[in-house]
Design a protein around this motif. Structure first.
Motif, PDB file in Angstrom:
ATOM      1  N   PHE A 244       5.698  -6.677  16.815  1.00  0.00           N
ATOM      2  CA  PHE A 244       4.266  -6.676  17.117  1.00  0.00           C
ATOM      3  C   PHE A 244       3.627  -5.379  16.604  1.00  0.00           C
ATOM      4  O   PHE A 244       2.555  -5.405  16.006  1.00  0.00           O
ATOM      5  CB  PHE A 244       4.036  -6.825  18.621  1.00  0.00           C
TER       6      PHE A 244
ATOM      7  N   GLU B  75       3.209  -5.640  12.934  1.00  0.00           N
ATOM      8  CA  GLU B  75       2.114  -6.542  12.586  1.00  0.00           C
ATOM      9  C   GLU B  75       0.764  -5.866  12.770  1.00  0.00           C
ATOM     10  O   GLU B  75      -0.130  -5.991  11.948  1.00  0.00           O
ATOM     11  CB  GLU B  75       2.171  -7.807  13.452  1.00  0.00           C
ATOM     12  N   CYS B  76       0.634  -5.150  13.886  1.00  0.00           N
ATOM     13  CA  CYS B  76      -0.619  -4.436  14.146  1.00  0.00           C
ATOM     14  C   CYS B  76      -0.879  -3.405  13.052  1.00  0.00           C
ATOM     15  O   CYS B  76      -1.979  -3.284  12.535  1.00  0.00           O
ATOM     16  CB  CYS B  76      -0.569  -3.725  15.493  1.00  0.00           C
TER      17      CYS B  76
ATOM     18  N   LEU C 272       1.690   3.796  14.913  1.00  0.00           N
ATOM     19  CA  LEU C 272       0.527   3.138  15.508  1.00  0.00           C
ATOM     20  C   LEU C 272      -0.032   3.987  16.653  1.00  0.00           C
ATOM     21  O   LEU C 272      -1.247   4.202  16.764  1.00  0.00           O
ATOM     22  CB  LEU C 272       0.934   1.753  16.015  1.00  0.00           C
TER      23      LEU C 272
ATOM     24  N   THR D 116      -3.661   5.914  16.887  1.00  0.00           N
ATOM     25  CA  THR D 116      -4.557   5.688  18.020  1.00  0.00           C
ATOM     26  C   THR D 116      -4.943   7.019  18.663  1.00  0.00           C
ATOM     27  O   THR D 116      -6.126   7.304  18.883  1.00  0.00           O
ATOM     28  CB  THR D 116      -3.858   4.805  19.074  1.00  0.00           C
TER      29      THR D 116
ATOM     30  N   MET E 299      -7.659  -4.711  16.105  1.00  0.00           N
ATOM     31  CA  MET E 299      -6.476  -4.918  16.953  1.00  0.00           C
ATOM     32  C   MET E 299      -6.620  -6.206  17.763  1.00  0.00           C
ATOM     33  O   MET E 299      -5.663  -6.962  17.937  1.00  0.00           O
ATOM     34  CB  MET E 299      -6.301  -3.739  17.918  1.00  0.00           C
TER      35      MET E 299
ATOM     36  N   ASN F  51      -5.899  -9.051  15.494  1.00  0.00           N
ATOM     37  CA  ASN F  51      -4.468  -9.174  15.205  1.00  0.00           C
ATOM     38  C   ASN F  51      -3.723  -9.794  16.361  1.00  0.00           C
ATOM     39  O   ASN F  51      -2.842 -10.630  16.176  1.00  0.00           O
ATOM     40  CB  ASN F  51      -3.860  -7.806  14.912  1.00  0.00           C
ATOM     41  N   SER F  52      -4.079  -9.371  17.583  1.00  0.00           N
ATOM     42  CA  SER F  52      -3.396  -9.928  18.742  1.00  0.00           C
ATOM     43  C   SER F  52      -3.675 -11.416  18.843  1.00  0.00           C
ATOM     44  O   SER F  52      -2.777 -12.214  19.122  1.00  0.00           O
ATOM     45  CB  SER F  52      -3.862  -9.232  20.022  1.00  0.00           C
TER      46      SER F  52
ATOM     47  N   SER G 164      -1.563 -13.233  16.302  1.00  0.00           N
ATOM     48  CA  SER G 164      -0.137 -13.386  16.607  1.00  0.00           C
ATOM     49  C   SER G 164       0.049 -14.306  17.804  1.00  0.00           C
ATOM     50  O   SER G 164       1.049 -15.010  17.893  1.00  0.00           O
ATOM     51  CB  SER G 164       0.556 -12.034  16.777  1.00  0.00           C
TER      52      SER G 164
END
Lengths: 291, 299
Positions: A117, A120-121, B21, B25, B265, B268-269, B272
């Motif tokens: 995940f 992917e992000c 990531l 952030t 984001m 994207n969530s 998925s």
């Protein structure tokens, strides 16, 4: 997969014979496909036709003069190679390590999902945000300044998801028997990975790296704020550099020189086509071997 | 001993993607949050005035700009891309597929600046001459972005279509459905979750694109009223002013990035989720689904 069955309501006799609808639908679909492929091919053909006549030996081997109005793009070619090399050198071990861990050490499971995940992000983060991040983190906070190193590291982060994903696919597709045979011969887990799994997965892994190179070449937003836009030839890792994409962007946007812009674009597009074709060819061969 | 060490090292490496990531952030938020706090989130998001030199930061025109341009890109890109995916996955004879698919994949690598440049030299003058307005516009940006997102959507859609079991198609054909009826009533619904994911990811790509948009969108900070009006997107706002911004102005650009980051984001969530959990025919009540998700997470 959903298993919705066609509702009975739709089964009432259609106004137009199904065969006629089919012909119309297929014609439209093929027309849309032709248009799509046509537009994409046209763009490449247009850039190459306008640009290639200006791509001479001198253009590839000289430094730009007068802000890029004259001369060539040698420092940009070197800068691009330099920044890309840093990106690949950093992203490959990280991506490969992640892929090995995910496939050889934890099959499935919570951790795999979290890592996937995250990747992917990361793949969805816009390049301008990578640029901003690279600027505050590498350029300012770590004090690298606008440099090949800062640009390369930013790109490494950007291509990391691509490398992880392809390497994972490649390692996963090596048949389990390969490992079992290695174990039977007395190899440790690590020996089996290094001596058996990785060599068999190599073409797939390379595909990911090559795709990453392609992305690095074509990236503009993330590099312009991290590697800078100096016209000088970069020598050390801490020198600022201007990549070909950035050079092309500045030439075109500021209307400095159309012929030079077209020529730079042609070199860029040609390089990327060759790189992607190589990646595609490798992937094709790899897939054939294990299927 | 050595094996444990290797395992440990690999485990640390495996967290690199998440680590990056998190790092992104943290740094974006750290730089941008002060301005968000000072201006107030509501005022920052919905304020219509962007006067960075006077310390007034409202990004509403850019939010509208990004939205409009993205919708335009989807309107142009999605139908074409889906048609292309259907042809490649379902209709094309093997030889045509062997030629078309690599072509599209190769073209997916064309740098975004080249797309932008094509917009500048071909599309913008055409719009200025035939449709009026200054040329750089919502329309120009939508068309260029629509073309740019097609390879993304095509690739993922083909995967989704090919994941539909052959038996579905055979069953449908055996019942007397034509090829097109099979595609429309069986294959597309079965592949829906994957197709939705493809469109959402294409949307993310359109929202996040920067350089190509700057070149063709005109970039004036105004809510557009016609498709021939110039617009500025969130990404363009950041890239255009980053070069000379300092102090609160620079922080406001990071705050713009926070907004963009959150939107992307979320998309994207969604993508998925769409890909992972195909819609069920009978929907279980929400609490059952939540419980299921929790127990899956714990495993």
């Amino acid at each position: 997969m959903s298993t919705t069955s066609p509702s009975l309501g739709r089964m009432s006799p259609p106004l137009v014979a199904p065969r006629v609808t089919q012909i119309v639908a297929k014609t439209l679909l093929w027309a849309a496909t032709a248009l799509t492929v046509g537009v994409l091919v046209f763009i490449v053909a247009f850039v190459l036709r306008r640009g290639l006549p200006y791509v001479t030996g001198d253009f590839l081997t000289e430094a730009p003069r007068d802000m890029g109005r004259a001369g060539g793009i040698l420092p940009m070619i070197v800068g691009t190679l330099y920044v890309t090399a840093v990106a690949v050198a950093v992203a490959t071990p990280l991506g490969l390590g992640t892929a090995i861990y995910l496939t050889e050490y934890t099959r499935g499971g919570f951790l795999t999902r979290v890592v996937r995940f995250g990747a992917e992000c990361l793949a969805g983060v816009p390049s301008i945000i990578f640029g901003l991040f690279g600027f505050v983190f590498f350029v300012i906070t770590l004090g690298m300044g606008w440099s090949v190193l800062a640009g390369g590291l930013t790109l490494a982060f950007m291509i990391l998801p691509t490398v992880i994903r392809t390497a994972e696919e490649a390692v996963k597709s090596v048949p389990p028997q390969y490992r079992e045979v290695a174990y039977t011969l007395g190899a440790s887990k690590w020996q089996a990975i290094v001596k058996v799994v990785l060599p068999s997965a190599l073409p797939g892994i390379l595909t990911g790296i090559i795709l990453g190179i392609g992305r690095s070449l074509s990236e503009t937003a993330a590099v312009i704020f991290t590697a800078g836009s100096s016209l000088k030839m970069p020598v050390s890792l801490f020198d600022p550099a201007r990549t070909m994409s950035v050079h092309f962007y500045l030439l075109a946007r500021e209307g400095i020189s159309m012929p030079k812009a077209y020529a730079t674009a042609a070199v860029l597009v040609l390089a990327i086509l060759v790189i992607n074709a190589t990646a595609y060819g490798l992937m094709h061969r790899f897939m054939k071997r294990f299927s | 001993m050595r094996a444990a060490l290797v395992r440990r090292a690999l485990q640390m490496i495996a967290f690199s993607a998440i680590g990056v990531l998190a790092l992104i952030t943290v740094f974006i938020v750290r730089e941008g949050a002060p301005v968000l706090y000072k201006t107030g989130v509501g005022h920052f998001l919905f304020g219509g005035a962007w006067r960075p030199l006077e310390g007034e930061f409202g990004i509403w025109p850019m939010i509208v700009g990004s939205t409009v341009v993205t919708i335009g890109a989807l309107a142009i890109g999605v139908p074409l891309a889906l048609a292309c995916a259907i042809v490649l996955a379902e209709l094309a004879p093997p030889r045509a597929r062997a030629l078309l698919k690599p072509t599209i994949e190769l073209l997916a690598g064309i740098p975004s600046v080249v797309y932008g440049f094509m917009g500048v030299v071909l599309l913008v003058p055409w719009i200025r001459e035939h449709l009026g307005g200054p040329g750089p516009s919502v329309l120009a940006a939508s068309v260029i972005l629509g073309i740019m997102i097609m390879p993304t959507i095509i690739g993922i859609s083909i995967d989704a279509l090919q994941a539909v079991p052959r038996s579905y198609r055979e069953g449908s054909r055996a019942l007397g459905a034509t090829e097109w009826q099979t595609i429309r009533m069986v294959v597309l619904p079965a592949a829906r979750s994957g197709l939705v994911a493809a469109v959402i990811l294409g949307m993310g790509r359109a929202l996040g694109e920067t350089m190509a948009v700057i070149m063709v969108a005109g970039n004036s900070v105004r809510v557009p009223h016609a498709i021939t009006d110039p617009v500025r997107t969130l990404t363009a706002n950041i890239a255009l002013e980053m070069g000379y911004a300092s102090g609160d102005h620079a922080r406001a650009l990071f705050a713009t990035a926070i907004v963009l980051f959150v939107i992307v984001m979320a998309l994207n969530s969604l993508a998925s989720l769409a890909r992972r959990r195909p819609r069920r025919r009978t929907r279980r009540p929400l609490w059952r689904r939540a419980l299921g998700a929790l127990s899956r997470g714990a495993r």
